[in-house]
Design a protein around this motif. Structure first.
Motif, PDB file in Angstrom:
ATOM      1  N   LEU A  11       0.840  -1.071  -0.045  1.00 15.73           N
ATOM      2  CA  LEU A  11       0.029  -0.279  -0.092  1.00 15.73           C
ATOM      3  C   LEU A  11       0.763   1.309   0.010  1.00 15.73           C
ATOM      4  CD1 LEU A  11      -2.993  -0.766   2.448  1.00 15.73           C
ATOM      5  CD2 LEU A  11      -2.917  -0.795   0.125  1.00 15.73           C
ATOM      6  N   TYR A  12       0.384   2.339  -0.580  1.00 14.31           N
ATOM      7  CA  TYR A  12       0.906   3.601  -0.680  1.00 14.31           C
ATOM      8  C   TYR A  12       0.070   4.557  -1.055  1.00 14.31           C
ATOM      9  CZ  TYR A  12       1.221   3.589  -5.843  1.00 14.31           C
ATOM     10  OH  TYR A  12       0.819   3.451  -7.164  1.00 14.31           O
ATOM     11  N   ASP A  13       0.686   6.042  -0.846  1.00 10.42           N
ATOM     12  CA  ASP A  13      -0.280   7.155  -0.824  1.00 10.42           C
ATOM     13  C   ASP A  13       0.752   8.151  -1.412  1.00 10.42           C
ATOM     14  OD1 ASP A  13      -2.400   9.010  -1.304  1.00 10.42           O
ATOM     15  OD2 ASP A  13      -2.544   8.874   0.937  1.00 10.42           O
ATOM     16  N   ARG A  14       0.512   9.215  -1.718  1.00 10.00           N
ATOM     17  CA  ARG A  14       0.907  10.550  -2.147  1.00 10.00           C
ATOM     18  C   ARG A  14       1.627  11.207  -0.643  1.00 10.00           C
ATOM     19  NH1 ARG A  14       1.193  13.146  -7.625  1.00 10.00           N
ATOM     20  NH2 ARG A  14       2.256  14.353  -6.319  1.00 10.00           N
ATOM     21  N   GLU A  15       1.032  10.897   0.195  1.00  2.00           N
ATOM     22  CA  GLU A  15       1.439  11.741   1.641  1.00  2.00           C
ATOM     23  C   GLU A  15       1.838  10.586   2.651  1.00  2.00           C
ATOM     24  OE1 GLU A  15       1.001  14.721   1.411  1.00  2.00           O
ATOM     25  OE2 GLU A  15      -0.278  14.928  -0.388  1.00  2.00           O
ATOM     26  N   GLY A  16       1.913  10.882   3.870  1.00  2.00           N
ATOM     27  CA  GLY A  16       2.521  10.011   4.923  1.00  2.00           C
ATOM     28  C   GLY A  16       3.793   8.946   4.630  1.00  2.00           C
ATOM     29  N   ASN A  49       5.466   5.858   3.518  1.00  2.00           N
ATOM     30  CA  ASN A  49       5.312   4.621   3.001  1.00  2.00           C
ATOM     31  C   ASN A  49       6.380   4.661   1.850  1.00  2.00           C
ATOM     32  OD1 ASN A  49       4.229   6.234   0.332  1.00  2.00           O
ATOM     33  ND2 ASN A  49       2.450   6.786   1.596  1.00  2.00           N
ATOM     34  N   PHE A  50       6.472   3.562   0.938  1.00  2.11           N
ATOM     35  CA  PHE A  50       7.367   3.484  -0.056  1.00  2.11           C
ATOM     36  C   PHE A  50       7.719   4.777  -0.851  1.00  2.11           C
ATOM     37  CE2 PHE A  50       9.586   1.446  -3.825  1.00  2.11           C
ATOM     38  CZ  PHE A  50      10.675   1.092  -3.093  1.00  2.11           C
ATOM     39  N   LEU A  51       6.753   5.005  -1.425  1.00  2.00           N
ATOM     40  CA  LEU A  51       6.744   6.048  -2.528  1.00  2.00           C
ATOM     41  C   LEU A  51       7.347   7.433  -1.764  1.00  2.00           C
ATOM     42  CD1 LEU A  51       4.231   7.313  -5.522  1.00  2.00           C
ATOM     43  CD2 LEU A  51       4.777   8.833  -3.275  1.00  2.00           C
ATOM     44  N   THR A  52       6.827   7.773  -0.846  1.00  2.00           N
ATOM     45  CA  THR A  52       7.343   9.094   0.045  1.00  2.00           C
ATOM     46  C   THR A  52       8.915   8.871   0.457  1.00  2.00           C
ATOM     47  OG1 THR A  52       6.297   8.462   2.057  1.00  2.00           O
ATOM     48  CG2 THR A  52       4.991   9.864   0.520  1.00  2.00           C
ATOM     49  N   THR A  53       8.925   7.778   0.671  1.00  2.00           N
ATOM     50  CA  THR A  53      10.610   7.396   1.197  1.00  2.00           C
ATOM     51  C   THR A  53      11.433   7.537  -0.088  1.00  2.00           C
ATOM     52  OG1 THR A  53       9.644   5.973   3.041  1.00  2.00           O
ATOM     53  CG2 THR A  53      11.835   5.665   2.282  1.00  2.00           C
ATOM     54  N   VAL A  54      11.058   6.920  -1.227  1.00  2.00           N
ATOM     55  CA  VAL A  54      11.999   7.059  -2.362  1.00  2.00           C
ATOM     56  C   VAL A  54      12.030   8.460  -2.753  1.00  2.00           C
ATOM     57  CG1 VAL A  54      11.829   6.705  -4.780  1.00  2.00           C
ATOM     58  CG2 VAL A  54      11.448   4.610  -3.423  1.00  2.00           C
ATOM     59  N   ARG A  55      10.915   9.283  -2.539  1.00  2.00           N
ATOM     60  CA  ARG A  55      10.927  10.555  -3.027  1.00  2.00           C
ATOM     61  C   ARG A  55      11.992  11.265  -2.199  1.00  2.00           C
ATOM     62  NH1 ARG A  55       6.455  15.469  -3.273  1.00  2.00           N
ATOM     63  NH2 ARG A  55       7.885  16.894  -4.641  1.00  2.00           N
ATOM     64  N   PRO A  80      -2.247   1.549  -4.711  1.00  2.00           N
ATOM     65  CA  PRO A  80      -2.593   2.839  -3.809  1.00  2.00           C
ATOM     66  C   PRO A  80      -3.665   2.894  -2.884  1.00  2.00           C
ATOM     67  CG  PRO A  80      -2.747   3.349  -6.335  1.00  2.00           C
ATOM     68  CD  PRO A  80      -2.578   1.896  -5.969  1.00  2.00           C
ATOM     69  N   VAL A  81      -3.762   3.472  -1.722  1.00  2.00           N
ATOM     70  CA  VAL A  81      -4.923   3.406  -0.811  1.00  2.00           C
ATOM     71  C   VAL A  81      -6.184   3.897  -1.180  1.00  2.00           C
ATOM     72  CG1 VAL A  81      -3.593   3.233   1.306  1.00  2.00           C
ATOM     73  CG2 VAL A  81      -4.150   5.395   0.335  1.00  2.00           C
ATOM     74  N   THR A  82      -6.172   4.770  -2.250  1.00  2.00           N
ATOM     75  CA  THR A  82      -7.326   5.347  -2.921  1.00  2.00           C
ATOM     76  C   THR A  82      -7.911   4.180  -3.786  1.00  2.00           C
ATOM     77  OG1 THR A  82      -5.712   6.184  -4.697  1.00  2.00           O
ATOM     78  CG2 THR A  82      -6.761   7.587  -2.939  1.00  2.00           C
ATOM     79  N   ALA A 122       0.178   6.030 -12.442  1.00  2.00           N
ATOM     80  CA  ALA A 122       0.225   7.104 -13.267  1.00  2.00           C
ATOM     81  C   ALA A 122      -1.154   8.031 -12.884  1.00  2.00           C
ATOM     82  CB  ALA A 122       0.123   6.471 -14.662  1.00  2.00           C
ATOM     83  N   ASP A 123      -2.345   7.180 -12.727  1.00  2.00           N
ATOM     84  CA  ASP A 123      -3.662   7.993 -12.325  1.00  2.00           C
ATOM     85  C   ASP A 123      -3.345   8.726 -11.095  1.00  2.00           C
ATOM     86  OD1 ASP A 123      -4.649   6.698 -14.311  1.00  2.00           O
ATOM     87  OD2 ASP A 123      -5.920   5.155 -12.916  1.00  2.00           O
ATOM     88  N   LEU A 124      -2.449   8.168 -10.257  1.00  2.00           N
ATOM     89  CA  LEU A 124      -2.035   9.163  -9.047  1.00  2.00           C
ATOM     90  C   LEU A 124      -1.608  10.506  -9.111  1.00  2.00           C
ATOM     91  CD1 LEU A 124      -3.049   8.144  -6.233  1.00  2.00           C
ATOM     92  CD2 LEU A 124      -0.473   7.644  -5.784  1.00  2.00           C
ATOM     93  N   PHE A 125      -0.775  10.571 -10.419  1.00  2.00           N
ATOM     94  CA  PHE A 125       0.032  11.695 -10.707  1.00  2.00           C
ATOM     95  C   PHE A 125      -0.832  12.589 -11.550  1.00  2.00           C
ATOM     96  CE2 PHE A 125       3.322   9.406  -8.667  1.00  2.00           C
ATOM     97  CZ  PHE A 125       4.325  10.647  -8.385  1.00  2.00           C
ATOM     98  N   MET A 126      -1.847  11.864 -12.103  1.00  2.00           N
ATOM     99  CA  MET A 126      -2.724  12.719 -13.124  1.00  2.00           C
ATOM    100  C   MET A 126      -3.630  13.465 -12.311  1.00  2.00           C
ATOM    101  SD  MET A 126      -2.938  12.058 -16.483  1.00  2.00           S
ATOM    102  CE  MET A 126      -4.595  11.977 -16.994  1.00  2.00           C
ATOM    103  N   GLU A 127      -4.023  12.982 -11.154  1.00  2.00           N
ATOM    104  CA  GLU A 127      -4.986  13.773 -10.001  1.00  2.00           C
ATOM    105  C   GLU A 127      -4.145  14.887  -9.588  1.00  2.00           C
ATOM    106  OE1 GLU A 127      -5.917  10.673  -7.054  1.00  2.00           O
ATOM    107  OE2 GLU A 127      -6.857   9.401  -8.659  1.00  2.00           O
ATOM    108  N   ARG A 128      -3.024  14.534  -9.111  1.00  2.00           N
ATOM    109  CA  ARG A 128      -1.983  15.619  -8.500  1.00  2.00           C
ATOM    110  C   ARG A 128      -0.771  15.812  -8.990  1.00  2.00           C
ATOM    111  NH1 ARG A 128      -1.758  14.730  -2.375  1.00  2.00           N
ATOM    112  NH2 ARG A 128      -2.748  12.835  -3.167  1.00  2.00           N
TER     113      ARG A 128
END
Ligand SMILES: NC(=O)C1=CN([C@@H]2O[C@H](COP(=O)(O)OP(=O)(O)OC[C@H]3O[C@@H](n4cnc5c(N)ncnc54)[C@H](O)[C@@H]3O)[C@@H](O)[C@H]2O)C=CC1
Length: 290
Positions: free
Chosen positions: A158-163, A165-171, A191-193, A283-289
């Motif tokens: 699971l991951y999200d743009r915030e909080g 998780n792996f995505l935010t850690t990589v960033r 994604p959690v969404t 990709a959808d997550l980045f389209m949204e924001r």
């Protein structure tokens, strides 16, 4: 009672402040009153507190996004992991039974040992490699053993743009130079969404009441942590190298399955619900924001 009436009667959302809980609070909001409960409001490992909260709210649906999720720490904190992940879901299931509520509970791809060589189906043998997976397996069993309308959704990565998780850690780590990421563990980043929307789709499904049970609910397709990190770096437009390393190069307290991809065919067959591929969902997550 008609399916939609259960949610309209009220949803008690446990673990509302976790990453999945926050997404659920938003996505389920239109279905009926959502009563959000954080760890401070109710400890799901406390049987008396769980029954008191459910008696007070009398929801039509209980959604349990609360869990002990520190996979490595669990090796040294077995009792705590069991209290929250194994016994807590049983208390919630008993409480749901006592008020006639449905229960939605989440489990993990880490109930498997990763040796199947093909995506795992719901009836494949579980054989967790770590304490977290063992505690989650006991939680699934506790829920499914009770005679109630329960949906146990095994999900993954699971991951999200915030909080956190792996995505935010990589960033965050990308700012410090080349990344070294494990390339020999495969799974399906979700994604959690997407999982929150899947939960909603189940709850509003006209045949939901007849389709309770265990489902795999992770994004379609698979990648390694290394492949996922590369995709994240590309999505953010970062100019940083992502170097492959092996599990042996990066020892952790908990052993993890090498291949824990979940087959989503049952959810499609019973309820007509499919999840997007993991790369489309990213990709959808980045389209949204962007
Ligand atoms: N994060 C991931 O990659 C994966 C998660 N899952 C499962 O998905 C579900 C949601 O996970 P996340 O949102 O990522 O976890 P999270 O760690 O972000 O959130 C868990 C929430 O539970 C709360 N909590 C912990 N102990 C509690 C207790 N005793 N009583 C009440 N609340 C308590 C925490 O305060 C936190 O808000 C869990 O069941 C987890 O096991 C499954 C596969 C992968």
């Amino acid at each position: 009672m008609a399916h939609a009436d259960k949610a309209r009667q009220g949803i008690a959302l446990f673990g509302a402040q976790g990453q999945l809980g926050r997404a659920l609070a938003q996505v389920l909001a239109g279905l009926g009153p959502v009563h959000t409960l954080s760890h401070a409001d109710c400890d799901i490992g406390d049987e008396t507190a769980v029954h008191a909260a459910v008696r007070r709210l009398r929801p039509g649906v209980i959604v349990n996004a609360a869990a002990y999720t520190a996979v490595d720490k669990a090796e040294a904190e077995r009792d705590t992991a069991l209290r929250i992940n194994a016994y807590g879901p049983g208390y919630l299931a008993d409480a749901a039974l006592s008020v006639g509520a449905w229960l939605v509970h989440y489990s993990t791809d880490y109930v498997f040992d990763g040796t199947a060589g093909r995506p795992y189906r719901e009836d494949d043998l579980t054989a967790p490699l770590n304490v977290y997976g063992e505690s989650k397996r006991l939680g699934e069993e506790a829920v499914l053993a009770r005679p109630l309308t329960a949906f146990v959704l095994r999900t993954a990565w699971l991951y999200d743009r915030e909080g956190r998780n792996f995505l935010t850690t990589v960033r965050r780590l990308a700012a410090n130079g080349p990344l070294r990421i494990v390339c020999d563990q495969y799974g399906s980043p979700t994604p959690v969404t997407v999982l929150a929307q899947t939960t909603r789709a189940i709850l509003v499904h006209p045949r939901a009441a007849d389709c309770a049970g265990l489902y795999h609910a992770a994004c379609d397709g698979a990648t390694s942590w290394h492949g996922f990190a590369e995709a994240i770096v590309r999505s953010f437009g970062l100019a940083v190298a992502v170097l492959p390393i092996t599990t042996a190069d990066y020892p952790t307290a908990a052993h993890r399955p090498a291949y824990s991809v979940l087959d989503g065919a049952r959810l499609k067959e019973h309820l007509g619900i499919t999840l997007p591929s993991w790369d489309q969902a990213l990709a959808d997550l980045f389209m949204e924001r962007p």
